[in-house]
Design a protein around this motif. Structure first.
Motif, PDB file in Angstrom:
ATOM      1  N   GLU A 502      47.321  37.228 -33.069  1.00 26.54           N
ATOM      2  CA  GLU A 502      46.098  36.834 -32.378  1.00 26.54           C
ATOM      3  C   GLU A 502      46.473  36.062 -31.119  1.00 26.54           C
ATOM      4  OE1 GLU A 502      41.630  35.588 -32.855  1.00 26.54           O
ATOM      5  OE2 GLU A 502      42.864  35.763 -34.660  1.00 26.54           O
ATOM      6  N   VAL A 503      45.925  36.513 -29.981  1.00 28.44           N
ATOM      7  CA  VAL A 503      46.204  35.880 -28.692  1.00 28.44           C
ATOM      8  C   VAL A 503      44.873  35.448 -28.082  1.00 28.44           C
ATOM      9  CG1 VAL A 503      47.139  36.207 -26.376  1.00 28.44           C
ATOM     10  CG2 VAL A 503      48.290  37.248 -28.344  1.00 28.44           C
ATOM     11  N   GLN A 504      44.771  34.177 -27.733  1.00 29.15           N
ATOM     12  CA  GLN A 504      43.531  33.638 -27.173  1.00 29.15           C
ATOM     13  C   GLN A 504      43.835  32.878 -25.880  1.00 29.15           C
ATOM     14  OE1 GLN A 504      41.779  31.105 -30.128  1.00 29.15           O
ATOM     15  NE2 GLN A 504      41.681  32.704 -31.690  1.00 29.15           N
ATOM     16  N   ASN A 505      43.138  33.221 -24.821  1.00 28.06           N
ATOM     17  CA  ASN A 505      43.239  32.496 -23.548  1.00 28.06           C
ATOM     18  C   ASN A 505      44.691  32.223 -23.162  1.00 28.06           C
ATOM     19  OD1 ASN A 505      40.498  32.290 -22.774  1.00 28.06           O
ATOM     20  ND2 ASN A 505      40.193  30.654 -24.280  1.00 28.06           N
ATOM     21  N   SER A 506      45.490  33.258 -23.195  1.00 27.57           N
ATOM     22  CA  SER A 506      46.902  33.156 -22.848  1.00 27.57           C
ATOM     23  C   SER A 506      47.260  34.262 -21.872  1.00 27.57           C
ATOM     24  CB  SER A 506      47.774  33.258 -24.102  1.00 27.57           C
ATOM     25  OG  SER A 506      47.484  32.212 -25.008  1.00 27.57           O
ATOM     26  N   LYS A 507      48.378  34.067 -21.151  1.00 28.66           N
ATOM     27  CA  LYS A 507      48.754  35.067 -20.157  1.00 28.66           C
ATOM     28  C   LYS A 507      50.266  35.260 -20.111  1.00 28.66           C
ATOM     29  CE  LYS A 507      48.609  31.803 -16.224  1.00 28.66           C
ATOM     30  NZ  LYS A 507      47.980  31.534 -14.909  1.00 28.66           N
ATOM     31  N   VAL A 526      43.001  40.250 -29.025  1.00 31.60           N
ATOM     32  CA  VAL A 526      43.079  39.439 -27.817  1.00 31.60           C
ATOM     33  C   VAL A 526      41.680  38.976 -27.459  1.00 31.60           C
ATOM     34  CG1 VAL A 526      43.731  39.377 -25.380  1.00 31.60           C
ATOM     35  CG2 VAL A 526      45.116  40.684 -27.012  1.00 31.60           C
ATOM     36  N   SER A 527      41.504  37.676 -27.251  1.00 32.18           N
ATOM     37  CA  SER A 527      40.191  37.132 -26.925  1.00 32.18           C
ATOM     38  C   SER A 527      40.344  36.041 -25.871  1.00 32.18           C
ATOM     39  CB  SER A 527      39.510  36.569 -28.180  1.00 32.18           C
ATOM     40  OG  SER A 527      40.282  35.526 -28.747  1.00 32.18           O
ATOM     41  N   GLY A 528      39.213  35.624 -25.305  1.00 28.99           N
ATOM     42  CA  GLY A 528      39.217  34.571 -24.304  1.00 28.99           C
ATOM     43  C   GLY A 528      39.183  35.127 -22.895  1.00 28.99           C
ATOM     44  N   ASP A 529      38.273  34.620 -22.072  1.00 27.00           N
ATOM     45  CA  ASP A 529      38.122  35.192 -20.735  1.00 27.00           C
ATOM     46  C   ASP A 529      39.268  34.841 -19.804  1.00 27.00           C
ATOM     47  OD1 ASP A 529      37.597  32.505 -20.481  1.00 27.00           O
ATOM     48  OD2 ASP A 529      35.633  32.732 -19.510  1.00 27.00           O
ATOM     49  N   ARG A 530      40.200  33.969 -20.247  1.00 30.21           N
ATOM     50  CA  ARG A 530      41.348  33.641 -19.414  1.00 30.21           C
ATOM     51  C   ARG A 530      42.619  34.336 -19.866  1.00 30.21           C
ATOM     52  NH1 ARG A 530      42.296  28.798 -20.540  1.00 30.21           N
ATOM     53  NH2 ARG A 530      40.531  28.268 -21.869  1.00 30.21           N
ATOM     54  N   SER A 531      42.493  35.256 -20.797  1.00 34.75           N
ATOM     55  CA  SER A 531      43.669  36.021 -21.202  1.00 34.75           C
ATOM     56  C   SER A 531      44.044  37.028 -20.125  1.00 34.75           C
ATOM     57  CB  SER A 531      43.408  36.751 -22.522  1.00 34.75           C
ATOM     58  OG  SER A 531      43.372  35.833 -23.602  1.00 34.75           O
ATOM     59  N   GLN A 532      45.334  37.137 -19.827  1.00 33.39           N
ATOM     60  CA  GLN A 532      45.832  38.052 -18.800  1.00 33.39           C
ATOM     61  C   GLN A 532      47.204  38.584 -19.197  1.00 33.39           C
ATOM     62  OE1 GLN A 532      45.961  36.363 -14.826  1.00 33.39           O
ATOM     63  NE2 GLN A 532      44.217  35.031 -15.247  1.00 33.39           N
ATOM     64  N   ASP A 533      47.475  39.817 -18.813  1.00 29.37           N
ATOM     65  CA  ASP A 533      48.821  40.386 -18.847  1.00 29.37           C
ATOM     66  C   ASP A 533      49.471  40.255 -20.229  1.00 29.37           C
ATOM     67  OD1 ASP A 533      51.081  41.652 -17.964  1.00 29.37           O
ATOM     68  OD2 ASP A 533      51.862  39.934 -16.847  1.00 29.37           O
ATOM     69  N   ILE A 534      48.857  40.919 -21.203  1.00 21.71           N
ATOM     70  CA  ILE A 534      49.397  40.963 -22.566  1.00 21.71           C
ATOM     71  C   ILE A 534      50.065  42.319 -22.748  1.00 21.71           C
ATOM     72  CG2 ILE A 534      48.880  40.562 -24.996  1.00 21.71           C
ATOM     73  CD1 ILE A 534      47.952  38.296 -23.122  1.00 21.71           C
ATOM     74  N   GLU A 549      42.268  45.125 -30.833  1.00 19.23           N
ATOM     75  CA  GLU A 549      40.867  44.730 -30.748  1.00 19.23           C
ATOM     76  C   GLU A 549      40.725  43.704 -29.627  1.00 19.23           C
ATOM     77  OE1 GLU A 549      38.388  44.021 -34.395  1.00 19.23           O
ATOM     78  OE2 GLU A 549      38.413  41.961 -33.635  1.00 19.23           O
ATOM     79  N   LEU A 550      39.724  43.931 -28.745  1.00 21.67           N
ATOM     80  CA  LEU A 550      39.511  43.057 -27.603  1.00 21.67           C
ATOM     81  C   LEU A 550      38.234  42.250 -27.779  1.00 21.67           C
ATOM     82  CD1 LEU A 550      40.381  45.490 -24.666  1.00 21.67           C
ATOM     83  CD2 LEU A 550      41.899  43.914 -25.871  1.00 21.67           C
ATOM     84  N   LYS A 557      42.187  46.350 -19.033  1.00 18.25           N
ATOM     85  CA  LYS A 557      43.457  46.298 -18.308  1.00 18.25           C
ATOM     86  C   LYS A 557      44.268  45.040 -18.634  1.00 18.25           C
ATOM     87  CE  LYS A 557      41.924  49.071 -14.372  1.00 18.25           C
ATOM     88  NZ  LYS A 557      41.772  49.122 -12.897  1.00 18.25           N
ATOM     89  N   VAL A 558      43.667  44.122 -19.379  1.00 21.35           N
ATOM     90  CA  VAL A 558      44.385  42.889 -19.727  1.00 21.35           C
ATOM     91  C   VAL A 558      45.552  43.187 -20.653  1.00 21.35           C
ATOM     92  CG1 VAL A 558      44.172  40.733 -21.033  1.00 21.35           C
ATOM     93  CG2 VAL A 558      42.459  41.339 -19.319  1.00 21.35           C
ATOM     94  N   VAL A 559      45.386  44.185 -21.520  1.00 16.92           N
ATOM     95  CA  VAL A 559      46.405  44.507 -22.520  1.00 16.92           C
ATOM     96  C   VAL A 559      47.019  45.860 -22.204  1.00 16.92           C
ATOM     97  CG1 VAL A 559      46.892  44.792 -24.971  1.00 16.92           C
ATOM     98  CG2 VAL A 559      45.113  43.185 -24.240  1.00 16.92           C
ATOM     99  N   GLN A 560      48.340  45.895 -22.169  1.00 17.99           N
ATOM    100  CA  GLN A 560      49.075  47.148 -21.992  1.00 17.99           C
ATOM    101  C   GLN A 560      49.824  47.450 -23.281  1.00 17.99           C
ATOM    102  OE1 GLN A 560      51.532  46.989 -18.409  1.00 17.99           O
ATOM    103  NE2 GLN A 560      50.257  45.297 -17.658  1.00 17.99           N
TER     104      GLN A 560
END
Length: 564
Positions: A502-507, A526-534, A549-550, A557-560
């Motif tokens: 689980e990744v929250q608000n991380s980049k 992955v959750s949180g509007d500040r999550s980037q580049d996972i 799951e987003l 595009k946040v998750v590759q």
């Protein structure tokens, strides 16, 4: 479920060393260069004259009844005044009050020697010292030294601190028989009848502290009515240089067991520290604002943290401004403890340049425990961990927590287990920082949570590398408010599988070569509007019923995902 035993050889033998390029599958992103392992400075060693001063020649009697405080004092003073040597404690039971070390003295406990510190608290004067990283009035330590050079405590004997006469005990930590036995010794209970105190003086001081109204005076005479509350650290060394602690057992401490503060060139070798698992504040060793040292081949089983690194608390710690730095910790075993290897939470002066290798943690609440809180400030950086084995970890196998709430890591009955709600606050000098942790070759069989990374909205935890890790746990990984986190060749065998990760608000999170329980409900959320580049790479997502799951505010595009 994937078999744990079948994964162990691969995890331990995948010797992709620190200098290897870790990111061949990061979607074309260039890999950041990883620094070389630390080269620590040499630790200066002690050296003593051959002269020996037997405490019996200075009036000591090994009958368990005679108070030998003066005999210890006379032998130590004779030794230091003669230019140094060994103060010998022969086999026998030696009752004493506080022992104060002096320059060039090796206090040596022969095999069969038991130094029993008296339970008469009046023998321990109230003195100005520190408590949990801040100036305070406490009872004098059973063993202490201030401003000394070239000192040692050696031998195979034992120190007992009579800690049972000082420490409060929570009812929830004992079974019914143990609780009744404790009550039969005397003491007093609080109003709720859920905590025992050795005296009314102890209860009064604890209640003042719990109410947030501790006495701030540094005048010892202002504390006589709560003397029993002012539990001393057992072995306290302040502003000392060239220290050797070797071979002895130290047990039943009133509070912290071994506490070097503002010391330099410390060697701790083959020392055993033992305290009851329910003993509050009985850390095995707290290295605070010290420079250059080795902790080797020690065995700890205590009621609080095991191998613990500190550097002062909040404003006082920042004002002191002395980090703990340049330590090698190796070949140690920690059994009962809140944490195996721990940094914090009092780390306001900073911690840097730590190498921890070849250690075993069995039955601790947390394995690798890095903790701080708002208000601490300080920077923790350049921490290298290699070769950790763990079993039966009650909480997290690996924990980074910037929202430490000063509670037991495993909740007591009736305590809330809900995660705290964290709102952002402005950056200031009290904002702590964690960065540059390199952890590899870790195996854990049994934990509640495998990996928990919890930063602050205003200050992410940064630059953590986890490589060649196998963890069998109830839950997998939770990563909140973090940046530049890399997992490579990490296996999470979890019972709860929604989600495994689980990744929250991380980049900038790289999950490379993840293995997990076949048939998991969900691999990654992955959750949180500040999550980037996972990035999830080199991982068989088809073993899970659902790979990704987003959250509502997370764009596609946040998750590759580049599955193998």
């Amino acid at each position: 479920m994937m078999r744990f035993s079948s994964l162990l050889p691969g995890a331990l033998l995948a010797l992709a060393a620190w200098q290897a390029n870790p990111s061949a599958a990061q979607s074309g992103r260039p890999a950041p260069s990883q620094p070389a392992p630390l080269t620590l400075p040499a630790v200066r060693q002690v050296r003593f004259k051959a002269d020996t001063f037997n405490i019996q020649k200075y009036g000591a009697v090994a009958d368990g009844q005679t108070l030998n405080t003066q005999a210890f004092h006379k032998a130590i003073m004779a030794c230091t005044q003669a230019g140094g040597g060994t103060v010998l404690v022969p086999a026998g039971l030696w009752l004493t009050g506080p022992i104060v070390l002096q320059n060039n003295v090796n206090l040596h406990l022969a095999t069969g020697a038991l130094v029993q510190f008296t339970a008469d608290h009046l023998q321990y004067p109230l003195v100005k010292t520190t408590w949990e990283g801040e100036e305070a009035i406490r009872s004098q330590a059973p063993i202490s030294g201030v401003g000394l050079v070239n000192i040692a405590i050696t031998g195979n004997g034992t120190f007992d601190g009579a800690g049972d006469s000082w420490r409060p005990v929570k009812k929830s930590k004992l079974n019914e028989g143990e609780w009744k036995k404790l009550l039969a010794t005397g003491g007093v209970l609080n109003e709720k009848k859920d905590s025992w105190y050795p005296s009314a003086s102890s209860l009064k001081g604890n209640m003042l502290a719990a109410a947030g109204t501790p006495r701030k005076s540094l005048d010892p005479t202002a504390f006589d009515d709560i003397r029993d509350f002012l539990r001393p650290n057992m072995l306290s060394l302040t502003d000392c240089k060239q220290i050797l602690l070797e071979g002895f057992t130290i047990q039943n401490s009133p509070a912290w067991t071994i506490h070097p503060l503002l010391c330099q060139d410390i060697t701790v070798r083959r020392v055993t520290a033992r305290n009851p698992w329910y003993g509050q504040n009985t850390d095995a060793i707290d290295v605070e604002s010290c420079r250059n040292g080795v902790l080797d081949d020690c065995v700890f089983s205590v009621g609080d943290d095991g191998l613990c690194i500190k550097s002062g608390r909040d404003e006082e710690g920042r004002k002191r401004g002395v980090p703990t730095e340049n330590f090698l910790i190796q070949n140690c075993k920690v059994y009962s403890a809140h944490g195996g290897f721990v940094i914090g939470s009092e780390m306001s002066g900073g911690v840097r340049n730590m190498v921890v290798r070849n250690c075993t943690f069995q039955g601790t609440d947390v394995g690798l425990r890095f903790k701080t809180a708002r208000g601490r400030g300080g920077m923790v950086e350049n921490i290298w961990v290699d070769g950790i084995t763990m079993t039966d970890i009650a909480g997290q196998a690996i924990l980074f927590d910037m929202y430490y709430a000063a509670k037991d890591p495993v909740p007591q009955p009736g305590e809330s287990t809900a995660p705290p709600v964290i709102a952002a606050q402005p950056l200031n000098e009290g904002t702590p920082q964690f960065q540059h942790f390199y952890i590899k070759n870790v195996v854990c069989k049994g934990a509640e949570t495998g990996i928990l990374v919890r930063g602050l909205p205003e200050m992410s935890i940064k630059d953590i590398s986890l490589e060649n890790v196998v963890i069998e746990s109830q839950k997998g990984m939770v990563c909140q408010e973090a940046e530049n986190i890399r997992l490579r060749n990490v296996t999470l065998l979890t019972k709860e599988t929604r989600p495994v990760l689980e990744v929250q608000n991380s980049k900038n999170i790289s999950l490379d070569g993840i293995r997990y329980t076949s048939g998991a409900d969900l691999l990654l959320r992955v959750s949180g509007d500040r999550s980037q580049d996972i990035r999830l790479t080199n991982t068989n997502t088809k073993l899970a019923k659902k790979g990704l799951e987003l959250g509502d505010k997370v764009g596609k595009k946040v998750v590759q995902v580049a599955a193998k």
